[in-house]
Scaffold this motif. Sequence first.
Motif, mmCIF file in Angstrom:
data_model
loop_
_atom_site.group_PDB
_atom_site.id
_atom_site.type_symbol
_atom_site.label_atom_id
_atom_site.label_comp_id
_atom_site.label_asym_id
_atom_site.label_seq_id
_atom_site.Cartn_x
_atom_site.Cartn_y
_atom_site.Cartn_z
ATOM 1 N N THR A 32 0.850 -1.193 0.000
ATOM 2 C CA THR A 32 0.000 0.000 0.000
ATOM 3 C C THR A 32 0.885 1.242 0.000
ATOM 4 O O THR A 32 1.742 1.406 0.864
ATOM 5 C CB THR A 32 -0.913 0.013 1.229
ATOM 6 O OG1 THR A 32 -1.755 -1.150 1.191
ATOM 7 C CG2 THR A 32 -1.784 1.276 1.237
ATOM 8 N N ILE A 33 0.685 2.109 -0.999
ATOM 9 C CA ILE A 33 1.437 3.352 -1.141
ATOM 10 C C ILE A 33 0.588 4.480 -0.558
ATOM 11 O O ILE A 33 -0.557 4.678 -0.971
ATOM 12 C CB ILE A 33 1.771 3.649 -2.614
ATOM 13 C CG1 ILE A 33 2.459 2.434 -3.259
ATOM 14 C CG2 ILE A 33 2.632 4.885 -2.715
ATOM 15 C CD1 ILE A 33 3.736 2.028 -2.567
ATOM 16 N N THR A 34 1.130 5.175 0.414
ATOM 17 C CA THR A 34 0.384 6.244 1.086
ATOM 18 C C THR A 34 1.057 7.587 0.836
ATOM 19 O O THR A 34 2.260 7.729 1.042
ATOM 20 C CB THR A 34 0.326 5.985 2.603
ATOM 21 O OG1 THR A 34 -0.291 4.710 2.831
ATOM 22 C CG2 THR A 34 -0.481 7.076 3.297
ATOM 23 N N LEU A 35 0.233 8.563 0.373
ATOM 24 C CA LEU A 35 0.696 9.937 0.200
ATOM 25 C C LEU A 35 0.093 10.777 1.315
ATOM 26 O O LEU A 35 -1.118 10.691 1.570
ATOM 27 C CB LEU A 35 0.279 10.516 -1.156
ATOM 28 C CG LEU A 35 0.993 9.967 -2.408
ATOM 29 C CD1 LEU A 35 0.414 8.609 -2.811
ATOM 30 C CD2 LEU A 35 0.859 10.959 -3.558
ATOM 31 N N THR A 36 0.915 11.583 1.995
ATOM 32 C CA THR A 36 0.451 12.405 3.117
ATOM 33 C C THR A 36 0.717 13.876 2.798
ATOM 34 O O THR A 36 1.864 14.259 2.520
ATOM 35 C CB THR A 36 1.185 12.026 4.405
ATOM 36 O OG1 THR A 36 0.971 10.620 4.658
ATOM 37 C CG2 THR A 36 0.667 12.828 5.580
ATOM 38 N N SER A 37 -0.320 14.722 2.831
ATOM 39 C CA SER A 37 -0.184 16.157 2.565
ATOM 40 C C SER A 37 0.575 16.821 3.717
ATOM 41 O O SER A 37 0.291 16.579 4.889
ATOM 42 C CB SER A 37 -1.551 16.817 2.405
ATOM 43 O OG SER A 37 -1.427 18.214 2.344
ATOM 44 N N LEU A 38 1.551 17.655 3.363
ATOM 45 C CA LEU A 38 2.330 18.409 4.333
ATOM 46 C C LEU A 38 2.204 19.894 4.011
ATOM 47 O O LEU A 38 2.300 20.294 2.838
ATOM 48 C CB LEU A 38 3.808 18.005 4.296
ATOM 49 C CG LEU A 38 4.129 16.514 4.533
ATOM 50 C CD1 LEU A 38 5.613 16.262 4.325
ATOM 51 C CD2 LEU A 38 3.710 16.109 5.945
ATOM 52 N N ASN A 39 1.967 20.689 5.044
ATOM 53 C CA ASN A 39 1.905 22.154 4.905
ATOM 54 C C ASN A 39 0.821 22.592 3.922
ATOM 55 O O ASN A 39 0.974 23.548 3.176
ATOM 56 C CB ASN A 39 3.263 22.718 4.482
ATOM 57 C CG ASN A 39 4.371 22.261 5.390
ATOM 58 O OD1 ASN A 39 4.201 22.187 6.610
ATOM 59 N ND2 ASN A 39 5.521 21.923 4.815
ATOM 60 N N GLY A 40 -0.286 21.825 3.879
ATOM 61 C CA GLY A 40 -1.442 22.246 3.099
ATOM 62 C C GLY A 40 -1.373 21.935 1.623
ATOM 63 O O GLY A 40 -2.189 22.464 0.852
ATOM 64 N N LEU A 41 -0.446 21.083 1.165
ATOM 65 C CA LEU A 41 -0.377 20.762 -0.255
ATOM 66 C C LEU A 41 -1.600 19.947 -0.674
ATOM 67 O O LEU A 41 -2.018 19.011 0.026
ATOM 68 C CB LEU A 41 0.904 19.973 -0.558
ATOM 69 C CG LEU A 41 1.072 19.525 -2.014
ATOM 70 C CD1 LEU A 41 1.259 20.737 -2.908
ATOM 71 C CD2 LEU A 41 2.235 18.564 -2.155
ATOM 72 N N SER A 42 -2.190 20.274 -1.802
ATOM 73 C CA SER A 42 -3.303 19.505 -2.366
ATOM 74 C C SER A 42 -3.144 19.458 -3.873
ATOM 75 O O SER A 42 -2.478 20.309 -4.475
ATOM 76 C CB SER A 42 -4.642 20.160 -1.986
ATOM 77 O OG SER A 42 -4.744 21.450 -2.567
ATOM 78 N N GLY A 43 -3.782 18.451 -4.476
ATOM 79 C CA GLY A 43 -3.737 18.331 -5.928
ATOM 80 C C GLY A 43 -3.762 16.882 -6.348
ATOM 81 O O GLY A 43 -3.820 15.955 -5.528
#
Length: 559
Positions: A472-483
């Motif tokens: 499972t590959i997990t992406l975690t937003s840091l400092n409010g990054l979205s997209g």
Amino acid sequence: MKARRAPGQRGSSARKSALLTFSAALLLLVLAVPVYLAVVSPTDGSTPSAATSGLASWNPNVSCAADLVTIRDVLGSAYPHQALNGSRYQVNSTSGGIPVERSLSPPCTITNATGQVLSSFVQINNVSLYGYGVKTTDCSAWYSKQNGGARYPGNQTVCTNAGQIITIGTTSGYMKIEIDRDWLGKGYCGPNVPSCDNATLAQEQSNGSISLDVQGFVFWEGPYHWELHPFTAWKLSSSPPPPPPSNSPPSVDFSWTPTSGNNSTVFSFTAQVSDDHDSASSIQVRWDWTGDGTWDTAWSTTKTASHRYSTAGNKTVVVEAIDSGGLTSTQSHLVQVTAQPPPPPPPPNAPPTVDFTWTPTSGNTSTVFSFTATAADDHDSSSSIQVRWDWNGDGTWDTAWSTTKTATHTFSAVGSYTVIVQAVDSGGLTAIQSHSISVTAPPPPPPPPPDFGLGASPSSLTILCGSSGSSTITLTSLNGLSGTASLSASISSSGLVLVWPTVSVSPSSVMLAANGTAISTLTISTSLLTTPGTYTVTVTATIGSVTHSMSLTVVVKLL
């Protein structure tokens, strides 16, 4: 009608002619005594060859005396092959012979790697020429940089002529020769110099049937071969050397500035010289400042000199020039020298003036301020005036006296500071100047840029051939990054792989919300034919301009 000479008279005349010929030969032998034999020791340990030294140059543009050597002497222990090591002309680990092959004025001698001083100018007799022609890869309308870089006379384009020489009676062991384009452009070789005519030399190529004697400067064209470059002269071995050119004394004159002065004046003299054989730069001059017959300077190729007279009067200045043939000429002029006027009384001393600027004009407690003082004085130079600084106007000097007019300072607390600079001249007179500087608190640090983290669970897999595994590959937003995140996977191995596993991520595009997470699945699939071994799977994710990668270890085993 001419009277016919009796047979007895003809025989007597022949005997007289033979006697005269023998006497002339004996005279030449006596005159040749100064041409001495010097044993040149090779560096390769082989038997040294006797090299005749002091041979005259056949080219009037070369003032060096030649050593008579062989191709074997130049190639040294590597003969008949080409190598720098083992040659008596090796100078260091990378070069041999003269330092620059195109030089219009090469050095007459070199110091080799063993400390011997050798003639760099050599004569090699009884060689044949082959492979000679125009070197079309070396053509130009300009002198090379070491010779000034100017255009050739008449804006002509000139090409180097090159070939190879080999000792008559041998089949290997060559040297390259090059009539350099700068020498042709300068007129040191070519149709106007019979001993270095590149065109007629082309007619003397042979397979050993034409014997030539040649002269030139030894040069190592690393890492390839030894050369005579520049090649300066040639003749048929059966022909006598060309007669030396006639020589006329040089001409010389000089100018000076100022044209008159007193006994405090430093007069600058500049000699102008010319010669029918030597370049102006090679002619030496010397000076007699008072015309008393005693030369006040040594011989030198430097044409400028300066002199100050300690007494007044009309001074006869004489310059003498000498060329390479030892011919001299002189010229003299009268220089008027008056008495030095008495010096004016020194003006009274006034205090120096001082001010300063600073950059930046304002800042905070992290700012390094740069201060530059400007000082002037009626007696002292600005560079000799000393300054010192008080950073907060408390009357205590924070730096020592110094002629350095620049300083830097950082203020540790917020506030308005009175900065003072003081200057002092050599008479002890001082001046001060002050300015107010505003110092604020530093701004808060900028927030960290938007980013995301990338992780895998598990981070390593073991898969049997014919099966598959996933992470499972997990992406975690840091400092409010979205997209939208684009994901891809690749696989590599350090071993030999015949059949590769396949990798994929699904979905390959996920939406990451600000301060949220998103997941995708990495799948590694194998077949029964997949090559067992250890693989590295690299997963790459990109959101906008931000890209991160991570690696997983996958071990594929047999059933």
